[in-house]
Design an enzyme around this catalytic site. Structure first.
Site, mmCIF file in Angstrom:
data_model
loop_
_atom_site.group_PDB
_atom_site.id
_atom_site.type_symbol
_atom_site.label_atom_id
_atom_site.label_comp_id
_atom_site.label_asym_id
_atom_site.label_seq_id
_atom_site.Cartn_x
_atom_site.Cartn_y
_atom_site.Cartn_z
ATOM 1 N N SER A 71 0.843 -1.192 0.000
ATOM 2 C CA SER A 71 0.000 0.000 0.000
ATOM 3 C C SER A 71 0.877 1.241 0.000
ATOM 4 O O SER A 71 1.595 1.517 0.963
ATOM 5 C CB SER A 71 -0.915 0.011 1.222
ATOM 6 N N HIS B 242 -1.120 -1.233 -4.340
ATOM 7 C CA HIS B 242 -2.396 -0.820 -3.742
ATOM 8 C C HIS B 242 -2.428 0.700 -3.570
ATOM 9 O O HIS B 242 -1.570 1.285 -2.904
ATOM 10 C CB HIS B 242 -2.545 -1.523 -2.393
ATOM 11 N N ASP C 280 -4.636 3.796 -2.216
ATOM 12 C CA ASP C 280 -5.765 4.150 -1.356
ATOM 13 C C ASP C 280 -6.262 5.540 -1.717
ATOM 14 O O ASP C 280 -5.588 6.535 -1.451
ATOM 15 C CB ASP C 280 -5.325 4.115 0.113
ATOM 16 N N MET D 226 -8.851 8.346 -0.992
ATOM 17 C CA MET D 226 -9.788 8.783 0.068
ATOM 18 C C MET D 226 -10.298 10.177 -0.260
ATOM 19 O O MET D 226 -9.555 10.995 -0.813
ATOM 20 C CB MET D 226 -9.058 8.822 1.411
ATOM 21 N N HIS E 18 -8.190 1.247 -4.285
ATOM 22 C CA HIS E 18 -9.166 1.040 -3.213
ATOM 23 C C HIS E 18 -9.817 2.391 -2.935
ATOM 24 O O HIS E 18 -9.176 3.272 -2.342
ATOM 25 C CB HIS E 18 -8.409 0.483 -1.990
ATOM 26 N N MET F 241 -12.068 4.726 -1.052
ATOM 27 C CA MET F 241 -12.803 4.983 0.191
ATOM 28 C C MET F 241 -13.481 6.331 -0.016
ATOM 29 O O MET F 241 -13.015 7.376 0.453
ATOM 30 C CB MET F 241 -11.821 5.003 1.370
ATOM 31 N N MET G 65 -11.874 -5.537 5.145
ATOM 32 C CA MET G 65 -11.072 -4.591 5.934
ATOM 33 C C MET G 65 -10.878 -5.141 7.345
ATOM 34 O O MET G 65 -11.853 -5.486 8.014
ATOM 35 C CB MET G 65 -11.765 -3.231 6.019
ATOM 36 N N ASP H 171 -7.062 -6.233 4.042
ATOM 37 C CA ASP H 171 -6.355 -4.943 4.119
ATOM 38 C C ASP H 171 -6.448 -4.396 5.539
ATOM 39 O O ASP H 171 -7.548 -4.200 6.062
ATOM 40 C CB ASP H 171 -7.021 -3.977 3.126
HETATM 41 C C1 DX5 Z 1 -6.436 1.910 5.276
HETATM 42 C C2 DX5 Z 1 -5.955 1.490 3.925
HETATM 43 C C3 DX5 Z 1 -4.874 0.499 3.916
HETATM 44 C C4 DX5 Z 1 -3.611 0.910 4.637
HETATM 45 C C5 DX5 Z 1 -3.018 -0.339 5.205
HETATM 46 O O1 DX5 Z 1 -7.590 2.627 5.124
HETATM 47 O O2 DX5 Z 1 -7.029 0.934 3.186
HETATM 48 O O3 DX5 Z 1 -4.587 0.069 2.602
HETATM 49 O O4 DX5 Z 1 -2.669 1.555 3.829
HETATM 50 O O5 DX5 Z 1 -1.939 0.010 5.984
HETATM 51 P P1 DX5 Z 1 -1.273 -0.985 7.026
HETATM 52 O O6 DX5 Z 1 -0.808 -2.196 6.274
HETATM 53 O O7 DX5 Z 1 -0.172 -0.173 7.608
HETATM 54 O O8 DX5 Z 1 -2.348 -1.336 8.026
HETATM 55 ZN ZN ZN Z 2 -6.529 0.020 1.225
#
Ligand code: DX5
Ligand code: ZN
Length: 218
Positions: A7, A32, A34, A36, A65, A67, A137, A175
């Site tokens: 990620s 990955h 993220d 947001m 991903h 969010m 999650m 994740d």
């Molecule tokens: C959190 C993200 C994850 C995050 C995971 O909302 O979706 O992808 O980066 O990070 P770690 O592996 O540090 O928990």
């Molecule tokens: Zn994620």
């Protein structure tokens, strides 16, 4: 081979290009991303201009991903950036099946994700038949570096069971809080694909490959 999806949220943001170089060539990776929106989750990351640049700089398949509160907008906005997988949240829409079908015309793989408080039974069989991936999650989405929630990982076993009984093909991805110990738990439940942020990127870059390989060992 089980896919490991580093990620980027946990990488050195001032040196994304060199982080990509350090990962390039490692087998069985997805990258990955993220995304947001500061509304679905209380954090903001990066949007399509950065993803466009990343897509030009790496051959690693991109796993986004989302969010976000309005996934439909993102289905349209990201369609030119060669994403391998587009995942959005079950909690973000009342009509996820229609959104999955729409996203399928732009992306090779489409995933649906569930937050810790959403039971796996909230995923209808019709939706499970339509998606290519289910993302479980194991932390509250929004931030890296949080502690793995073992109760959430049980959903992997439940989904693996439904998948077998109905002869379905979706991948199960996990994740949040993945490290050597929690990866083992998830592998035992039947996970196919594990996202890991801080566990990988807190290492010096010459140890990324070794760190990634270790996550696959049960
Ligand atoms: C959190 C993200 C994850 C995050 C995971 O909302 O979706 O992808 O980066 O990070 P770690 O592996 O540090 O928990
Ligand atoms: Zn994620």
């Amino acid at each position: 081979m089980k896919i490991i999806a580093p990620s980027l949220l946990a990488c050195d943001f001032l040196n994304i290009e060199s982080e990509l170089k350090s990962l390039e060539g490692i087998e069985g990776l997805w990258l990955h991303l993220d995304i947001m929106d500061g509304h679905f989750v209380p954090n903001l990351t990066f949007g399509h201009p950065i993803v466009e640049l990343i897509a030009k700089r790496t051959k690693i398949p991109l796993d986004a991903h989302f969010m976000v509160t309005n996934p439909e907008f993102y289905i349209d906005t990201f369609k030119d950036y060669k994403l391998t997988n587009f995942t959005f949240h079950l909690e973000a829409s009342d009509n996820c099946l229609a959104l999955v079908q729409k996203a399928k015309s732009f992306y090779p793989s489409v995933g649906i994700s569930i937050k810790p408080n959403t039971p796996a039974s909230a995923l209808s069989l019709d939706l499970l038949k339509a998606v290519d991936l289910v993302l479980v999650m194991t932390v509250e989405p929004g931030f890296g570096g949080q502690k793995f929630m073992p109760d959430c990982a049980e959903k992997i076993g439940y989904l693996n069971d439904i998948r077998q009984r109905n002869n379905l093909k979706f991948q199960i991805q996990v994740d949040g809080g993945i490290n050597n110990e929690t990866a083992k738990t998830c592998l035992n439940y039947g996970v196919d694909n594990m996202v890991a942020g801080s566990h990988i990127f807190k290492q010096p870059s010459d140890l990324y490959q070794e760190t990634i390989n270790k996550l696959r060992e049960v």
